[in-house]
Scaffold this active site. Structure first.
Site, PDB file in Angstrom:
ATOM      1  N   LYS A 102       0.853  -1.193   0.000  1.00 24.87           N
ATOM      2  CA  LYS A 102       0.000   0.000   0.000  1.00 24.87           C
ATOM      3  C   LYS A 102       0.885   1.237   0.000  1.00 24.87           C
ATOM      4  O   LYS A 102       1.956   1.246   0.634  1.00 24.87           O
ATOM      5  CB  LYS A 102      -0.863  -0.030   1.269  1.00 24.87           C
ATOM      6  CG  LYS A 102      -1.901   1.083   1.339  1.00 24.87           C
ATOM      7  CD  LYS A 102      -2.758   0.948   2.606  1.00 24.87           C
ATOM      8  CE  LYS A 102      -3.914   1.925   2.615  1.00 24.87           C
ATOM      9  NZ  LYS A 102      -4.760   1.770   3.823  1.00 24.87           N
ATOM     10  N   SER A 126      -9.485   1.646   2.551  1.00 24.01           N
ATOM     11  CA  SER A 126      -8.504   2.411   1.831  1.00 24.01           C
ATOM     12  C   SER A 126      -7.393   1.579   1.199  1.00 24.01           C
ATOM     13  O   SER A 126      -6.692   2.079   0.336  1.00 24.01           O
ATOM     14  CB  SER A 126      -7.886   3.458   2.752  1.00 24.01           C
ATOM     15  OG  SER A 126      -7.107   2.859   3.757  1.00 24.01           O
ATOM     16  N   SER A 141     -10.033  -0.756   6.651  1.00 18.50           N
ATOM     17  CA  SER A 141      -9.297  -0.574   5.396  1.00 18.50           C
ATOM     18  C   SER A 141      -8.501  -1.769   4.895  1.00 18.50           C
ATOM     19  O   SER A 141      -8.044  -1.767   3.762  1.00 18.50           O
ATOM     20  CB  SER A 141      -8.383   0.652   5.517  1.00 18.50           C
ATOM     21  OG  SER A 141      -9.145   1.833   5.465  1.00 18.50           O
TER      22      SER A 141
END
EC number: 3.5.1.4
Lengths: 545, 545
Positions: free
Chosen positions: B130, B205, B229
Site C-alpha cells: 500500500k 482504503s 481498510s
C-alpha cells in the site's frame, strides 16, 4: 457540594481518620525529628508474635497462610496495628478501615477451615493501597478536598482481582495534591515524612505507600508511576518498586489525574521489601488473567522462560549490562554516584560485564514529558482543586500552572509522534550497543533520582525516572546503601551545566543527607518484567539484601 | 513546491507510471465494464510457466524458492508482468518499479547460489505494498498531489524487516485521498475498480492492494486498517485479510493521515489468497523481532501454543462461537445475511456450537469513532490536500469537513476515556457469555460491511468493521460466497431503523450486485492472532476454499 469551608472538610476528614484508630493503638508522644522507623516495635502496641508477623516477607506469610500455620485474622490484626502506628508517626494514610480488613480476614479463615485450602496465591495477605485504587465501601479522595465524603460502590479491576487472589485491604495511603509531585503533601493530612528521618521526604506521588511499607504497615503496597511515582518512594524508603511497562497490570476503574491522557501512561505496580515479594505480586495478578477485564492489559502471562533465560546468564556469570551515573542534564549528589559505582563494581567483581551507557537525548525526553504533563494547561487538576476552594500546594507551582496555554490537538498529536520517534531511536541505540558488542544488552543501571531521600520541598528534577516513562521501559528500583557524610564529599570544583543542575547540586549537604537511603534502578526494554526483576533480585542478593 | 498546477503534477505522475510499464507488457484494449479478472491469463503477456507461478500460493512459492526449484528473478518477472496488467485493467498502482524488483531478485538468486540457502522465510517472494509504506528509492505520495516527486531515502521498519526476510518489492498500490474512505479514488490515478466487476468498488482504503492481490500482481499484499481498510478490500475481492491488534506488527517509518493520532490506531497487516499465506506473513515478520525496532510492537513471538489450542478444539469439534448478522444500526444487504448464515450453518453441521451474539452499543462505538477520526477538524488532511490546490474527492465530504470544529484537548482525553470504558464493558460482555455458557468464547462471526462489493460511490457505513478498531480486536476477513440475484431477495417489508439504514438498504439491487463477493469477519479478543487465524483457516476449509 457541601457549603462547609475546605478547612472544615479537611478537619472533618482528619477527625474521621483519627477516629478509625482504636485508642489502644494510639501513641502518646509523636516525635518531630529523627528516625521513627523502630518505634512501632517499641510502642508496646504489638505483641512479640505480631512483631514477628509484620517483619516477615510477604512470600513467607503467604506460605504460612496457605498451610494453615497462620490465620489471616492474626496477620491482619498485626498489620492493622502497625499501619495505625505508621500513620500516627509519619502521616501516611488517607483512609484506614481495620473493621473491613478483619471481616475480610475472617471470611478467608472460614474458607480455609471449610475447604482446607487457600482461595488464591495471596490468601489472607494484608495489602496497602495508594489512594487511587477503589475498594468497595471505602473513600477515595486522591488528596482533593472536593472529593471527600464519597464511598466507593465498586472495586477497581486490580482490587477486585487481588481480592479474588485472597488479598486483604486495610488502608489507603497518602498522595500529593494532583499526583504530579515526587513528594507527598496535601491540604488534608499535611505532609508525609520519611520514617528514617522526619526532615526528609518519603518521595511521591506514591509517598504514603513508600512510608507505609517502610514502616511495615502492609505486607506489600501498591503505587502508580507516571514520572517516577513508584520508583522514587521505593528509592527514598530503601524498598523495591517496579514500574511495569504499560499494559502489564490493570489500571481500569482506578481514579487518576488527567484521566484519558494516554501520551505517557501512568502504570500501577507494587512496592515491597524484596524483589521476591514484587514477583509474588506480579505472578498473583497475572494468574487472574487481567486482560479479560481491562482492555489495556496485554494477554501476557508470567513468562518463566524469560526469567529462566536471565537466571541462566546469572549462573554462568554472563550478564551484559550498561550503566550511567550522569544523564547530561543534572549531576546526581555524591551518594547517588557512589550507589551506582557500588552496583557496577559488585557486578564486575562477580564476573559480569558492565560497560558505560551514553544517555540518548534525555534532556529532550524530559522536556517532552513536561509538555505532555502540562498539555491541558492544568485544566483537569485545577478543576478538582478549585471545586473546594482549597489552595494549590506550593510544590505544584512550577509544574502545574493555571495560566499555561492548553495544547492544540494537532500539537498534542505531534507530541505523540515525537515520543514514538524518540522511543524508536532509543531502540536503535540499544540494538547498536548489541551489534557493537556482539552481545544481548540485559539491563541498564542508573540513578532513580539525583538525590538520596530528599529534604522536604527540595525535589526539583524527576528526569532520571521520567525518561523511562517516556520510553515505557520496565524499571525496578532497588535499595543500595545510605548517604555517608564521611565519604560522600561534594566535588569542590563542580561546574554546573544548567540552572537546574546548579540548584540541585547546591542542595547537597553531607550533614543533612547523612543516612538517607540511596537506590538505583535496573532498566530493561518494554515489557521485560520477568528478566529485569530477576536481574534486580540478583543484584540485591549480591548487595547483601 | 513546483509552480505547476495540480492537474499538471497529476498528469506527470500518470505519465511516469505509464512509462514504468514496458511496451511489451501493454494491453491494447482495456474493457470499461464487466469482469477483467481472467484477462491477465488471456493477455499473451505471461508465459504458461508465469501463469502457473502467479497462480501459486505464497506458501508454495517460498517452499520452491527455498529449495531452488524456482529462481526469484523468474518469480519476480512473472509478478511484475501481472502487476502491470492489473494496473492497466483496474488502475491500482501508484508506483511501479520492476527494475528495482528484478535487481533485488537477482541479488537473492546470487545469495542462494553462493550459500545454498535462502536469506529468510520470504526468500525471493514478490510483495505488493500500500502506498503508505516506504521503500528506499521509490515514491510515496499517499494520494496527495502535494507529495509527488519525492523519493524515499529509507525503508519503513516493516519494509526493512521484510527485506531481511527475503521479500522483493515491485509495486506501491493506490489509496483514496486521505485514506479515510472505504473506496479508492483520488486525483492522481482516478478510481480503482473491482477486478470482478468494473462497476463495483475494490473497497478501501487498501483498495489498490485488494485489487492488485485479486489480480495476482503480488504474492501477498500489505494494507492498513483504521476503520476497516484491510478487511473491506479483502471482503470486496474474495481475499483473506487480517486486522491484527495494535502492537503486533511494526507501523514505524510509514506515512499516515493524522500522524500522532493514537486514540484509534491504524494497524498494518497482510491481504492474501489464503489464511495460510496470511500466517506465513505474520510468522515471517515476527521472526525478525520487530519489537526491537518499533517501540509500539509488543514482544510477542508467534505463539504456537495458542494456535495449537485452537487446532485441538477444532479437532474435537469443540469450537464455541457467537455470531450476529445485524448490529442494530444498519441492516446488511441480503447477500451478507446469507453469508453469515452459510458460515453459521456450516459450523453447526460440523459439530461446533454457534450461538447468537448481542452487539453491545455498536452505535455508540461508531459515533465515537466518527468523533475521533474528525477530532482535529480535518486540519491534517486538508493541509495536505490544499498544499497543491487539488480538490477534495466527493467521498470524503461527509467524513472530512474543513468546517468541523477541532476538539479541545480535554474533550479528546474524554474520548480516550470513553473508548477505554467501552472496551472494558465489551470484555465484560465476553466474560459474561463465558460465565453463562461455562465455555470459552473462541470467536465472533459477523459481517465486514453491510454490502457485498459495493457499487461505486455507495459506501456509506463502515460500522461493521470500525467497531473492532475501537475495540482493537483481532479480526480476519474471509471470503464466503457471491451475491446471487436468484436467492438474495430484498425484504419487501423491511422497516429501516434510521436514515442511514434506509439509504444503505435502498441501495441493494439484486441485478447490480449479482456476482459481488460476500465475506464475513472472524473476530477474536485483542492480540488473538494465532487463535483467530486458525479458526478463520478452518472455516475457509469447511467452505471449500
Amino acid at each position: 457540594m457541601s457549603s462547609a469551608s475546605w478547612e472544615d472538610l479537611a478537619a472533618d476528614k482528619r477527625a474521621r481518620l483519627e477516629k478509625s484508630i482504636p485508642d489502644e493503638w494510639k501513641i502518646k508522644a509523636v516525635p518531630t525529628e529523627g528516625s521513627v522507623i523502630d518505634l512501632p516495635e517499641k510502642s508496646g502496641v504489638l505483641s512479640p508474635s505480631e512483631i514477628k508477623i509484620t517483619n516477615s516477607s510477604a512470600t513467607e506469610l503467604v506460605a504460612q497462610l496457605a498451610n494453615g500455620t497462620l490465620k489471616s485474622v492474626d496477620v491482619t490484626l498485626a498489620f492493622c496495628k502497625r499501619a495505625a502506628l505508621a500513620h500516627q508517626l509519619v502521616k501516611c494514610a488517607h483512609d484506614f478501615f481495620p473493621e473491613l480488613a478483619l471481616a475480610q480476614a475472617k471470611e478467608l479463615d472460614t474458607y480455609f477451615e471449610t475447604h482446607k485450602k487457600p482461595v488464591g496465591p495471596l490468601h489472607g495477605l494484608p495489602i496497602s493501597l495508594k489512594d487511587q485504587l477503589r475498594v468497595k465501601g471505602t473513600e477515595t479522595c486522591m488528596a482533593y478536598i472536593s472529593w471527600l465524603g464519597k464511598r466507593d460502590t465498586s472495586d477497581s479491576i486490580l482490587t477486585a482481582l487481588l481480592r479474588k487472589a485472597g488479598a486483604v485491604f486495610l488502608v489507603k495511603t497518602s498522595v500529593p495534591q494532583t499526583l504530579m509531585v515526587c513528594e507527598t503533601v496535601n491540604n488534608i493530612i499535611g505532609r508525609t515524612s520519611n520514617p528514617r528521618n522526619l526532615s526528609l521526604s518519603c518521595g511521591g506521588s506514591s509517598g504514603g505507600e513508600g512510608a507505609m511499607i517502610a514502616m511495615r504497615g502492609g505486607a506489600i503496597g501498591i503505587g502508580t508511576d507516571i514520572g517516577g511515582s513508584i520508583r522514587v518512594p521505593a528509592a527514598f524508603n530503601s524498598l523495591y518498586g517496579i514500574r511495569p511497562s504499560h499494559g502489564r497490570l490493570p489500571y481500569g476503574g482506578m481514579t487518576n489525574s488527567m484521566e484519558g491522557q494516554e501520551t505517557i501512561h501512568s502504570v500501577v505496580g507494587p512496592i515491597a521489601h524484596s524483589a521476591q515479594d514484587v514477583k509474588l505480586f506480579l505472578q498473583s495478578v497475572l494468574m487472574e488473567e487481567p486482560w479479560k477485564y481491562d482492555s489495556k492489559v496485554i494477554p501476557l502471562p508470567w513468562r518463566e522462560a524469560e526469567e529462566n533465560a536471565a537466571q541462566a546468564k546469572i549462573a554462568e556469570k554472563g550478564l551484559n549490562l550498561a550503566f550511567y551515573d550522569f544523564d547530561g542534564v543534572v549531576r546526581p549528589h555524591p551518594p547517588i554516584t557512589r550507589g551506582v559505582e557500588i552496583v557496577r563494581s559488585t557486578l564486575e567483581k562477580n564476573g559480569h560485564t558492565v560497560a558505560p551507557w551514553t544517555p540518548y537525548k534525555h534532556a529532550f525526553a524530559v522536556d517532552l514529558a513536561n509538555k505532555i504533563y502540562a498539555a491541558d494547561g492544568s485544566t483537569d487538576v485545577y478543576k478538582h482543586i478549585n471545586a473546594s476552594g482549597e489552595p494549590a500546594i506550593p510544590n505544584i507551582k512550577d509544574l502545574m500552572n493555571p495560566n499555561l496555554p492548553k495544547a492544540d490537538l494537532n500539537e498534542a498529536w505531534d507530541a505523540q509522534l515525537q515520543k514514538w520517534n524518540y522511543q524508536c531511536e532509543y531502540l536503535d541505540k540499544w540494538r547498536e550497543w548489541e551489534e557493537r558488542t556482539g552481545k544481548e544488552l540485559d539491563a541498564i543501571i542508573a540513578p532513580v533520582a539525583a538525590t538520596a531521600a530528599v529534604r522536604h520541598n527540595q525535589f526539583r528534577y524527576y528526569g532520571y525516572a521520567t525518561v523511562f516513562n517516556v520510553l515505557d521501559y520496565t524499571s525496578v528500583a532497588i535499595p543500595v546503601t545510605y548517604a555517608d557524610k564521611a565519604v560522600d564529599r561534594k566535588l569542590a570544583d563542580y561546574q554546573p551545566v544548567s540552572d537546574m543542575d546548579k540548584a540541585v547540586y547546591a542542595e547537597y549537604d553531607p550533614e543533612v543527607y547523612h543516612g538517607a537511603p540511596v537506590a538505583v534502578q535496573i532498566i530493561g526494554r518494554r515489557l521485560s518484567e520477568e528478566r529485569t526483576l530477576a536481574i534486580a533480585e540478583y543484584i540485591g542478593k549480591l548487595l547483601g539484601h
